[in-house]
Design a protein around this motif. Structure first.
Motif, PDB file in Angstrom:
ATOM      1  N   GLY A 257     -12.821  -3.202   2.103  1.00 19.17           N
ATOM      2  CA  GLY A 257     -11.529  -2.538   2.192  1.00 19.17           C
ATOM      3  C   GLY A 257     -10.558  -3.056   1.153  1.00 19.17           C
ATOM      4  O   GLY A 257     -10.927  -3.737   0.195  1.00 19.17           O
ATOM      5  N   ASP A 258      -9.303  -2.709   1.365  1.00 18.40           N
ATOM      6  CA  ASP A 258      -8.210  -3.120   0.497  1.00 18.40           C
ATOM      7  C   ASP A 258      -7.604  -4.402   1.064  1.00 18.40           C
ATOM      8  O   ASP A 258      -7.207  -4.439   2.226  1.00 18.40           O
ATOM      9  N   VAL A 259      -7.527  -5.445   0.248  1.00 19.51           N
ATOM     10  CA  VAL A 259      -6.988  -6.720   0.720  1.00 19.51           C
ATOM     11  C   VAL A 259      -5.585  -6.535   1.285  1.00 19.51           C
ATOM     12  O   VAL A 259      -5.209  -7.150   2.294  1.00 19.51           O
ATOM     13  N   ARG A 260      -4.802  -5.650   0.669  1.00 19.98           N
ATOM     14  CA  ARG A 260      -3.420  -5.460   1.113  1.00 19.98           C
ATOM     15  C   ARG A 260      -3.344  -4.934   2.539  1.00 19.98           C
ATOM     16  O   ARG A 260      -2.408  -5.243   3.271  1.00 19.98           O
TER      17      ARG A 260
ATOM     18  N   GLY B 272      -9.142   5.557  -2.431  1.00 21.40           N
ATOM     19  CA  GLY B 272      -8.000   5.067  -1.671  1.00 21.40           C
ATOM     20  C   GLY B 272      -8.353   4.498  -0.314  1.00 21.40           C
ATOM     21  O   GLY B 272      -7.561   4.580   0.634  1.00 21.40           O
ATOM     22  N   VAL B 273      -9.536   3.901  -0.187  1.00 26.53           N
ATOM     23  CA  VAL B 273     -10.007   3.394   1.112  1.00 26.53           C
ATOM     24  C   VAL B 273      -9.268   2.123   1.508  1.00 26.53           C
ATOM     25  O   VAL B 273      -9.011   1.256   0.682  1.00 26.53           O
TER      26      VAL B 273
ATOM     27  N   LEU C  62     -28.562  -0.473  -5.841  1.00 28.11           N
ATOM     28  CA  LEU C  62     -27.406   0.379  -5.567  1.00 28.11           C
ATOM     29  C   LEU C  62     -27.216   1.369  -6.712  1.00 28.11           C
ATOM     30  O   LEU C  62     -27.400   1.027  -7.878  1.00 28.11           O
ATOM     31  N   GLN C  63     -26.847   2.588  -6.349  1.00 26.92           N
ATOM     32  CA  GLN C  63     -26.604   3.626  -7.343  1.00 26.92           C
ATOM     33  C   GLN C  63     -25.150   3.656  -7.787  1.00 26.92           C
ATOM     34  O   GLN C  63     -24.842   4.078  -8.905  1.00 26.92           O
ATOM     35  N   GLU C  64     -24.241   3.243  -6.893  1.00 24.08           N
ATOM     36  CA  GLU C  64     -22.816   3.217  -7.205  1.00 24.08           C
ATOM     37  C   GLU C  64     -22.202   1.956  -6.638  1.00 24.08           C
ATOM     38  O   GLU C  64     -22.663   1.420  -5.630  1.00 24.08           O
ATOM     39  N   ASN C  65     -21.156   1.496  -7.276  1.00 21.47           N
ATOM     40  CA  ASN C  65     -20.455   0.298  -6.836  1.00 21.47           C
ATOM     41  C   ASN C  65     -19.566   0.640  -5.642  1.00 21.47           C
ATOM     42  O   ASN C  65     -18.613   1.419  -5.778  1.00 21.47           O
ATOM     43  N   PRO C  66     -19.850   0.104  -4.467  1.00 18.40           N
ATOM     44  CA  PRO C  66     -19.059   0.479  -3.282  1.00 18.40           C
ATOM     45  C   PRO C  66     -17.583   0.125  -3.420  1.00 18.40           C
ATOM     46  O   PRO C  66     -16.722   0.839  -2.891  1.00 18.40           O
TER      47      PRO C  66
ATOM     48  N   LEU D 166       0.841  -1.184   0.000  1.00 23.35           N
ATOM     49  CA  LEU D 166       0.000   0.000   0.000  1.00 23.35           C
ATOM     50  C   LEU D 166       0.880   1.239   0.000  1.00 23.35           C
ATOM     51  O   LEU D 166       1.995   1.220   0.530  1.00 23.35           O
ATOM     52  N   PRO D 167       0.411   2.339  -0.589  1.00 21.79           N
ATOM     53  CA  PRO D 167       1.176   3.579  -0.452  1.00 21.79           C
ATOM     54  C   PRO D 167       1.169   4.021   1.003  1.00 21.79           C
ATOM     55  O   PRO D 167       0.216   3.749   1.734  1.00 21.79           O
ATOM     56  N   PRO D 168       2.238   4.668   1.470  1.00 23.31           N
ATOM     57  CA  PRO D 168       2.258   5.116   2.863  1.00 23.31           C
ATOM     58  C   PRO D 168       1.121   6.098   3.122  1.00 23.31           C
ATOM     59  O   PRO D 168       0.743   6.877   2.230  1.00 23.31           O
ATOM     60  N   PRO D 169       0.537   6.086   4.314  1.00 22.71           N
ATOM     61  CA  PRO D 169      -0.631   6.933   4.605  1.00 22.71           C
ATOM     62  C   PRO D 169      -0.305   8.419   4.534  1.00 22.71           C
ATOM     63  O   PRO D 169       0.644   8.889   5.150  1.00 22.71           O
ATOM     64  N   THR D 170      -1.117   9.150   3.776  1.00 23.15           N
ATOM     65  CA  THR D 170      -0.863  10.567   3.561  1.00 23.15           C
ATOM     66  C   THR D 170      -1.034  11.396   4.827  1.00 23.15           C
ATOM     67  O   THR D 170      -0.233  12.283   5.119  1.00 23.15           O
ATOM     68  N   MET D 171      -2.091  11.104   5.597  1.00 29.42           N
ATOM     69  CA  MET D 171      -2.336  11.932   6.777  1.00 29.42           C
ATOM     70  C   MET D 171      -1.228  11.794   7.804  1.00 29.42           C
ATOM     71  O   MET D 171      -0.888  12.751   8.508  1.00 29.42           O
TER      72      MET D 171
END
Length: 603
Positions: free
Chosen positions: A564-567, A489-490, A477-481, A220-225
């Motif tokens: 979420g992200d599997v990684r 980037g969740v 659903l209106q959008e693909n979650p 994963l990219p390092p967390p921006t915050m």
């Protein structure tokens, strides 16, 4: 920077595709960040509103566009024909004898070194890393690498440094920094830390686990915050850390946009990092490699930026060494030892999903079904009448399904015990005011908390949505979650949180001890129930220990619908957290739930 800033009030009308809009933080050039006030900006994007609240002091919310130029130094030279092979060597961290001979032949010619010094330094680092040359030649190679790295990092006098060299190296099309990172990793860290302050050490730990290398998936990219928080607080105590944080923000922006954004500001961000590096970098090569590769992941971040800039060129090299790169979104369900009730629920769930998800969105992600071996053989035919989704059986290892696990039960919600559940064919339920969870239910709960994410069936999954088979959508659903998770980037997505009232005995003490052991701060106190009770107790002037239920309180994320992200769940930090908690035998003795682990991960 000011030229790219837009008035917040006119932002929506001046951007054509707000649904793919990236808002990034442009840091004031001196990086002397001061405390400021809260700013909130709402961006209306088709059907949802994003509100960013940033307590970032003198920062500007900007649209940053990248124009690094299509500069291709060394085109037409003999080096140009070696680009792809260099990328492959860096990605695989191996240099064949034939390629080694070619590099030695090129680097031995003075005119070839002068024609393209970036390529020559890349070749030198590859040869020195691979051990393909003798000690004397390696010394000469080290001298060549050191000379080139003086350009962005400073030289004997400030006047000798070349401004903008870092950007030119990143955009040159050769994997120089990947080779430097490999060279640094091949040498043992034997120098003192440049930055020893607690803030820098904490940020280093965060970077270390987020950038852990994996044989099967990209990190994963390092967390921006975390980078922004560090820049806000560090001042001038650690210039290497500041440069790393700037590169982490830049790298995160590239990843979130699929590597296509920043058409003009990459060089600006790299110039900021360059100035910080020039203030503290050491020009003796062994110390320089320690700073770039061991103490801080500077070389790796620069390599990943270079790889993003030249994504088309490096795609083949990455594909040849990473066979299981995550490439699709996946739906996940658990369907193990199904009872008649579970079978009926699942059929209704699949029909509901077909109507409100598949047909509504026109999406057909693979349905990863975690199941037992006996059930897996008929899974596709059993589900064919109810879903058009491609069904992928993921057989849970027998040792996980047969591990020792007593039942757990609570009478009237308070009097809880292990191994005393009433007899029932159901996996969970209520009998005579006693709520119970069967051994099979608790085995799956434990498996879902950690081992599930390591299953090979998820190797090709980027983001996922896990749903219980008795969970039903109530409208199209209106959008693909999963698409929303990916674009934004969740790492972890949830539906509901609540404070658990049972099955949590001992969990919080163990979780807090892990956080303290690894010096991990709680970033989001909304997911830390004990902290809220501590605050209330302090206001009331009472001891928290006088209310034992409060010390055991755990905030959980509902496991019936999360994603979420599997990684994220495969990262060393999350998996080491699961291993640490698993040693406490909480699932076996207190009926712990995987939902607790999601809450702690969010915190």
């Amino acid at each position: 920077v000011s030229s790219c800033c837009l008035k917040l009030t006119s932002l929506n009308s001046r951007v054509a595709r707000t649904d793919q809009l990236l808002i990034v933080v442009a840091i004031e050039s001196s990086l002397e960040l001061l405390s400021g006030s809260w700013h909130c900006m709402s961006i209306i994007s088709r059907r949802h509103e994003l509100c960013f609240r940033l307590h970032l002091g003198i920062l500007m919310l900007c649209l940053m566009t990248l124009d690094v130029g299509a500069s291709r130094p060394c085109e037409g030279s003999a080096w140009d024909s070696q680009r792809s092979a260099m990328w492959l060597a860096v990605e695989s961290r191996s240099v064949t004898a034939e390629f080694s001979s070619r590099l030695i032949g090129l680097i031995s010619k003075q005119d070839m070194v002068q024609t393209c010094p970036v390529a020559a330094a890349t070749a030198a680092a590859l040869l020195a890393s691979s051990g393909a040359v003798d000690a004397q030649f390696e010394l000469e190679l080290n001298g060549l690498i050191a000379e080139l790295l003086k350009l962005p990092f400073g030289s004997a006098t400030p006047a000798e440094s070349v401004s903008g060299s870092l950007a030119k190296m990143v955009c040159a099309g050769f994997p120089l920094f990947g080779a430097v990172d490999w060279l640094a990793s091949s040498r043992a860290p034997d120098h003192d830390a440049t930055c020893s302050d607690p803030l820098s050490k904490g940020y280093q730990m965060s970077l270390q686990h987020h950038m852990e290398q994996s044989a099967s998936q990209a990190p994963l990219p390092p967390p921006t915050m975390a980078a922004v928080e560090y820049l806000q607080k560090v001042g001038n105590t650690c210039n290497l850390g500041k440069a790393t944080a700037i590169l982490a923000i830049t790298r995160g922006s590239f990843v979130s946009s699929g590597g296509s954004y920043l058409e003009g500001r990459l060089s600006d961000m790299l110039a900021k990092a360059e100035r910080s590096l020039q203030a503290e970098i050491h020009l003796r090569l062994d110390i320089l490699l320690h700073q770039l590769g061991h103490e801080w992941p500077l070389a790796r971040l620069l390599h990943e930026l270079s790889r993003s800039v030249h994504s088309e060129e490096t795609k083949e090299a990455s594909r040849s060494v990473t066979s299981s790169e995550p490439s699709q979104d996946c739906l996940i369900i658990i369907y193990t030892f199904p009872t008649p009730e579970i079978k009926n629920d699942t059929n209704a769930f699949l029909s509901n999903l077909e109507t409100y998800f598949v047909k509504a969105l026109g999406a057909r992600p693979p349905l990863i079904v975690f199941t037992d071996d006996a059930t897996s053989s008929s899974l596709r035919s059993d589900f064919a009448r109810f879903t058009s989704l491609p069904v992928v059986p993921a057989v849970i290892p027998q040792e996980e399904l047969a591990r020792h696990m007593p039942s757990y039960s609570c009478r009237d919600g308070l009097d809880c015990a292990s191994g005393e559940a009433p007899s029932s064919e159901a996996h969970r339920g209520v009998v005579n005011s006693t709520q119970f969870w069967s051994p099979s239910y608790l085995r799956i709960s434990r498996y879902t908390a950690g081992p599930l994410f390591q299953h090979p069936a998820l190797d090709t999954c980027s983001h996922f949505l896990k749903m219980d088979t008795d969970f039903y959508l109530t409208a199209p659903l209106q959008e693909n979650p999963m698409e929303m998770m990916r674009l934004e980037g969740v790492r972890l997505a949830y539906w509901q949180i609540h404070v658990q009232g049972q099955r949590q005995t001992g969990y919080m003490d163990a979780a807090v001890s892990f956080l303290k052991k690894h010096e991990l701060p709680i970033r989001n106190r909304a997911f830390y129930a004990r902290g809220k009770f501590e605050e209330k107790a302090a206001k009331l002037g009472i001891s928290l220990e006088s209310v034992p239920e409060a010390t055991e309180a755990a905030t959980v994320i509902y496991g019936c619908l999360f994603g979420g992200d599997v990684r994220f769940f495969r990262e060393p930090l999350y998996q080491s957290f699961f291993s640490y908690m698993d040693k406490h035998k909480g699932f076996e003795t207190h009926g712990w739930s995987n939902q607790f682990f999601l809450g702690t991960a969010a915190a």
